[in-house]
Write a protein that holds these residues in place. Structure first.
Motif, PDB file in Angstrom:
ATOM      1  N   ILE A 172       0.856  -1.184   0.000  1.00  0.00           N
ATOM      2  CA  ILE A 172       0.000   0.000   0.000  1.00  0.00           C
ATOM      3  C   ILE A 172       0.892   1.233   0.000  1.00  0.00           C
ATOM      4  N   ILE A 173       0.713   2.072  -0.992  1.00  0.00           N
ATOM      5  CA  ILE A 173       1.499   3.310  -1.091  1.00  0.00           C
ATOM      6  C   ILE A 173       0.549   4.489  -0.917  1.00  0.00           C
ATOM      7  N   PRO A 174       0.593   5.164   0.253  1.00  0.00           N
ATOM      8  CA  PRO A 174      -0.220   6.376   0.401  1.00  0.00           C
ATOM      9  C   PRO A 174       0.387   7.502  -0.430  1.00  0.00           C
ATOM     10  N   LEU A 175      -0.456   8.299  -1.019  1.00  0.00           N
ATOM     11  CA  LEU A 175       0.024   9.367  -1.904  1.00  0.00           C
ATOM     12  C   LEU A 175       0.292  10.640  -1.098  1.00  0.00           C
ATOM     13  N   TYR A 176       1.418  10.641  -0.381  1.00  0.00           N
ATOM     14  CA  TYR A 176       1.850  11.793   0.410  1.00  0.00           C
ATOM     15  C   TYR A 176       2.783  12.701  -0.367  1.00  0.00           C
ATOM     16  N   MET A 177       3.034  12.381  -1.622  1.00  0.00           N
ATOM     17  CA  MET A 177       4.071  13.092  -2.358  1.00  0.00           C
ATOM     18  C   MET A 177       3.524  14.270  -3.147  1.00  0.00           C
ATOM     19  N   LYS A 178       4.450  15.132  -3.561  1.00  0.00           N
ATOM     20  CA  LYS A 178       4.107  16.188  -4.510  1.00  0.00           C
ATOM     21  C   LYS A 178       3.816  15.515  -5.837  1.00  0.00           C
ATOM     22  N   ASN A 179       3.073  16.155  -6.688  1.00  0.00           N
ATOM     23  CA  ASN A 179       2.767  15.633  -8.025  1.00  0.00           C
ATOM     24  C   ASN A 179       2.115  14.258  -7.972  1.00  0.00           C
ATOM     25  N   LYS A 180       1.084  14.141  -7.140  1.00  0.00           N
ATOM     26  CA  LYS A 180       0.357  12.869  -7.016  1.00  0.00           C
ATOM     27  C   LYS A 180      -0.185  12.411  -8.362  1.00  0.00           C
ATOM     28  N   GLU A 181      -0.727  13.371  -9.119  1.00  0.00           N
ATOM     29  CA  GLU A 181      -1.307  13.036 -10.409  1.00  0.00           C
ATOM     30  C   GLU A 181      -0.251  12.439 -11.336  1.00  0.00           C
ATOM     31  N   ARG A 182       0.924  13.036 -11.336  1.00  0.00           N
ATOM     32  CA  ARG A 182       2.017  12.543 -12.194  1.00  0.00           C
ATOM     33  C   ARG A 182       2.422  11.128 -11.778  1.00  0.00           C
ATOM     34  N   PHE A 183       2.515  10.870 -10.473  1.00  0.00           N
ATOM     35  CA  PHE A 183       2.887   9.546  -9.989  1.00  0.00           C
ATOM     36  C   PHE A 183       1.869   8.499 -10.439  1.00  0.00           C
ATOM     37  N   VAL A 184       0.597   8.814 -10.278  1.00  0.00           N
ATOM     38  CA  VAL A 184      -0.458   7.877 -10.680  1.00  0.00           C
ATOM     39  C   VAL A 184      -0.439   7.676 -12.194  1.00  0.00           C
ATOM     40  N   LEU A 185      -0.229   8.749 -12.946  1.00  0.00           N
ATOM     41  CA  LEU A 185      -0.174   8.621 -14.406  1.00  0.00           C
ATOM     42  C   LEU A 185       1.037   7.807 -14.862  1.00  0.00           C
ATOM     43  N   VAL A 186       2.161   7.940 -14.177  1.00  0.00           N
ATOM     44  CA  VAL A 186       3.343   7.134 -14.500  1.00  0.00           C
ATOM     45  C   VAL A 186       3.048   5.660 -14.236  1.00  0.00           C
ATOM     46  N   MET A 187       2.436   5.371 -13.088  1.00  0.00           N
ATOM     47  CA  MET A 187       2.090   3.982 -12.766  1.00  0.00           C
ATOM     48  C   MET A 187       1.071   3.433 -13.771  1.00  0.00           C
ATOM     49  N   LYS A 188       0.122   4.258 -14.139  1.00  0.00           N
ATOM     50  CA  LYS A 188      -0.901   3.848 -15.110  1.00  0.00           C
ATOM     51  C   LYS A 188      -0.265   3.558 -16.470  1.00  0.00           C
ATOM     52  N   GLU A 189       0.671   4.376 -16.875  1.00  0.00           N
ATOM     53  CA  GLU A 189       1.342   4.199 -18.161  1.00  0.00           C
ATOM     54  C   GLU A 189       2.217   2.940 -18.166  1.00  0.00           C
ATOM     55  N   ILE A 190       2.891   2.668 -17.069  1.00  0.00           N
ATOM     56  CA  ILE A 190       3.770   1.502 -16.995  1.00  0.00           C
ATOM     57  C   ILE A 190       2.961   0.207 -16.886  1.00  0.00           C
ATOM     58  N   LEU A 191       1.938   0.219 -16.040  1.00  0.00           N
ATOM     59  CA  LEU A 191       1.182  -1.013 -15.770  1.00  0.00           C
ATOM     60  C   LEU A 191       0.069  -1.289 -16.782  1.00  0.00           C
ATOM     61  N   LYS A 192      -0.372  -0.279 -17.496  1.00  0.00           N
ATOM     62  CA  LYS A 192      -1.411  -0.368 -18.528  1.00  0.00           C
ATOM     63  C   LYS A 192      -2.666  -1.107 -18.074  1.00  0.00           C
TER      64      LYS A 192
END
Length: 162
Positions: A135-155
């Motif tokens: 479980i990774i809580p989204l405490y980071m800056k640029n949450k949207e970018r992190f989720v989009l990177v994961m979405k792009e990699i995992l498809k």
């Protein structure tokens, strides 16, 4: 709930992003301020307690208490200041403080809202092929970018729970 729904709309509305070789994410400002607001006073209380404990005779209990406060304050500062998550998009590896995860072994990754402690948080719930849950809580800056990177990699392994 309104925040999560807006967050999901932003994620869904973005089609494709340009990936860098290394994507780095650090702690957001709100968490940084709250972490410093806890860690620094604990250290100051510990230092004051240590100063007050060394009088004419050495007092054991106040000295131990001072060490405990200083230790807790330093641990809080370390956790807050050194929070980093990196994603190597070429080798598909996610690296955190105590985590190295090969994203090729991910069975599913779900973006959802879950209760962590007393608050609702937006998290990524990752299940690996060997049934390990991360479980990774989204405490980071640029949450949207992190989720989009994961979405792009995992498809097709990436899901959004609405």
């Amino acid at each position: 709930m309104l925040f999560y729904e807006d967050f999901v709309k932003k994620i869904d509305s973005t089609d494709k992003i340009q990936l860098k070789k290394f994507e780095n994410f650090s702690v957001e400002m709100k968490k940084l301020v709250s972490g410093l607001g806890i860690g620094v006073p604990l250290i100051l209380i510990g230092l004051l307690q240590a100063y007050l404990s060394k009088g004419t005779e050495l007092r054991i209990l106040p000295s131990i208490l001072a060490l405990v406060f200083i230790f807790l304050g330093l641990k809080q500062l370390k956790t807050t200041l050194f929070y980093r998550i990196s994603v190597d998009t070429e080798t598909k590896t996610l690296v955190g403080e105590k985590l190295v995860l090969d994203l090729n072994v991910v069975e599913s990754c779900t973006l959802k809202e879950a209760k962590l402690g007393k608050n609702l948080q937006v998290i990524l719930d990752i299940i690996t092929t060997n049934r390990r849950q991360i479980i990774i809580p989204l405490y980071m800056k640029n949450k949207e970018r992190f989720v989009l990177v994961m979405k792009e990699i995992l498809k097709e392994k990436f899901f959004i729970k609405k």
